[in-house]
Scaffold this motif. Structure first.
Motif, short mmCIF file in Angstrom:
data_model
loop_
_atom_site.label_atom_id
_atom_site.label_comp_id
_atom_site.label_asym_id
_atom_site.label_seq_id
_atom_site.Cartn_x
_atom_site.Cartn_y
_atom_site.Cartn_z
N SER A 1 35.77 4.70 -76.51
CA SER A 1 35.64 6.14 -75.81
C SER A 1 35.78 6.04 -74.03
N ALA A 2 35.94 7.09 -73.56
CA ALA A 2 36.19 7.10 -72.33
C ALA A 2 34.92 7.24 -71.67
N TYR B 1 38.77 -7.64 -77.08
CA TYR B 1 39.94 -6.83 -76.61
C TYR B 1 39.88 -5.41 -77.01
N VAL B 2 40.61 -4.40 -76.21
CA VAL B 2 40.67 -3.18 -76.73
C VAL B 2 41.88 -2.78 -76.25
N LEU B 3 42.62 -2.30 -77.38
CA LEU B 3 44.11 -1.59 -77.28
C LEU B 3 44.06 -0.31 -76.72
N LEU B 4 44.70 0.04 -75.83
CA LEU B 4 44.80 1.32 -74.99
C LEU B 4 46.14 1.63 -74.58
N GLY B 5 46.43 3.12 -74.54
CA GLY B 5 47.71 3.59 -74.22
C GLY B 5 48.51 3.44 -75.54
N HIS B 6 48.34 3.17 -76.62
CA HIS B 6 49.24 3.11 -77.47
C HIS B 6 49.99 4.28 -77.68
N PHE C 1 46.86 13.14 -77.89
CA PHE C 1 47.03 13.72 -76.60
C PHE C 1 46.65 13.04 -75.35
N GLU C 2 46.61 11.40 -75.71
CA GLU C 2 45.87 10.88 -74.54
C GLU C 2 46.65 10.76 -73.27
N THR C 3 46.25 11.18 -72.23
CA THR C 3 46.88 11.19 -70.80
C THR C 3 46.72 9.86 -70.14
N ASN C 4 47.56 9.95 -69.01
CA ASN C 4 47.09 8.45 -68.59
C ASN C 4 45.78 8.60 -67.66
N GLU C 5 45.47 9.71 -67.51
CA GLU C 5 44.18 9.82 -66.55
C GLU C 5 42.90 9.60 -67.54
N LYS C 6 43.25 9.95 -68.99
CA LYS C 6 42.11 9.48 -69.94
C LYS C 6 42.21 7.96 -70.54
N ILE C 7 43.34 7.40 -70.16
CA ILE C 7 43.56 5.87 -70.43
C ILE C 7 42.94 5.34 -69.54
N LEU C 8 43.24 5.67 -68.33
CA LEU C 8 42.47 4.99 -66.93
C LEU C 8 40.89 5.16 -67.35
N GLN C 9 40.05 6.13 -67.57
CA GLN C 9 39.00 6.25 -67.73
C GLN C 9 38.63 5.07 -68.99
N LYS C 10 39.23 5.01 -69.89
CA LYS C 10 39.06 3.94 -70.97
C LYS C 10 39.17 2.58 -70.56
N ILE C 11 40.05 2.37 -69.69
CA ILE C 11 40.37 0.94 -69.15
C ILE C 11 39.09 0.59 -68.34
N HIS C 12 38.53 1.69 -67.57
CA HIS C 12 37.46 1.16 -66.82
C HIS C 12 36.42 0.85 -67.60
N GLN C 13 36.09 1.42 -68.55
CA GLN C 13 35.01 1.15 -69.48
C GLN C 13 34.87 -0.20 -70.11
N VAL C 14 36.16 -0.55 -70.45
CA VAL C 14 36.46 -1.85 -71.12
C VAL C 14 36.23 -2.92 -70.31
N LYS D 1 51.65 2.99 -62.71
CA LYS D 1 51.13 3.41 -61.55
C LYS D 1 49.86 4.27 -61.76
N GLU D 2 50.08 5.29 -62.88
CA GLU D 2 48.97 6.21 -63.06
C GLU D 2 47.81 5.46 -63.92
N THR D 3 47.91 4.21 -64.25
CA THR D 3 46.63 3.65 -65.00
C THR D 3 46.39 2.28 -64.26
N ILE D 4 46.89 1.40 -64.72
CA ILE D 4 46.40 -0.03 -64.33
C ILE D 4 46.33 -0.28 -62.84
N PHE D 5 47.48 0.25 -62.02
CA PHE D 5 47.35 0.14 -60.76
C PHE D 5 46.28 0.67 -60.07
N TYR D 6 45.16 1.44 -60.62
CA TYR D 6 44.08 1.72 -59.99
C TYR D 6 43.03 0.47 -59.95
#
Ligand code: PGA
Length: 252
Positions: free
Chosen positions: A68-69, A91-96, A104-117, A149-154
């Protein structure tokens, strides 16, 4: 210095019995190798079971296909990163691309999930990849750069160390049209350079970049022999233990 990784994305396949058997066969037929980590990525409902099967193998980890995000609360059906961590998922797979297109996952949503992980001290396997149109129009490098740039670069330099990148050209996923090893190497080198431009050489050299998309026992060796390809994210061929074990034997 960086880890070689072989990850099996089981997607929405296998019944309980089959998932159990596949994990057991992989455990029995794979020998622990010094520099290679294995990550098994079953559906949510099989995670606990696979974690307990792998408990005596420090080289085999279990990953989730999503999270979840949000941290917790009224999000019916969702599974939080904290819940995953709690049962031993690493491990959590994200952005597949399947999540990006069907859900319909956007880079923004994926970034939220990355932060959670990352906040839950697990590792992210971050997928990026271009469509065939992007490649034909020669926009594939720009597209991957945007996804990164819109995800892991944050992430901070400390946080990015918990990220593994998986380059998965969409046109190669499940199609049998794997990227050639030189196409894959070219993109992996591009991605590593991008990481270097933001985080410096040391971090760029220590991040594992996996290739995914119709990787199988006949092409894995060629792909894994390239300098910037540190392993694979395997879909279809990870569902047969023989194929998965043969791919494991393909590392140089
Ligand atoms: P594939 O899938 O190996 O079946 O092409 C790879 C993936 O989607 O991770």
């Amino acid at each position: 210095m960086r880890k070689k990784i072989l990850a099996g994305n089981w997607k929405m396949n296998l019944n309980n019995y089959e998932a159990n058997n596949l994990a057991k066969e992989i455990l029995v037929n794979s020998q622990k190798k010094e520099k290679i980590d294995i990550v098994l990525i079953p559906s949510y409902i099989y995670l606990s079971n696979v974690v307990s099967l792998c408990v005596n193998r420090p080289d085999i980890f279990v990953g989730s296909q999503d999270c979840s995000a949000y941290a917790s609360g009224a999000y019916t059906s969702e599974v939080s990163a904290n819940m995953l961590r709690n049962i031993g998922v690493k491990y959590v797979l994200l952005g597949h691309s399947e999540r990006r297109s069907y859900s319909f996952e956007t880079n923004e949503k994926i970034l939220q999930k990355i932060h959670q992980v990352i906040n839950n001290k697990m590792n992210v396997i971050f997928c990026c990849g271009e469509s065939i149109d992007h490649r034909n129009e020669n926009k594939h490098f720009d597209w991957i750069e945007k996804q990164i740039k819109e995800t892991i670069f944050y992430l901070s330099a400390e946080e990015i160390k918990n990220v593994i990148i998986a380059y998965e050209p969409i046109w190669a996923i499940g199609t049998g049209n794997t990227a050639t090893s030189s196409q894959a190497q070219e993109m992996h080198a591009f991605i590593r350079n991008l990481i270097k431009s933001k985080y410096g050489e040391f971090i760029a050299k220590s991040i594992s970049i996996l290739y995914g998309g119709s990787c199988n026992p006949s092409n894995a060796h060629d792909l894994f022999s390239k300098n910037d390809i540190d392993g694979g994210l395997i879909g279809g061929a990870s569902l047969k233990s023989d194929d998965f074990i043969q791919i494991l034997a393909s590392f140089k």
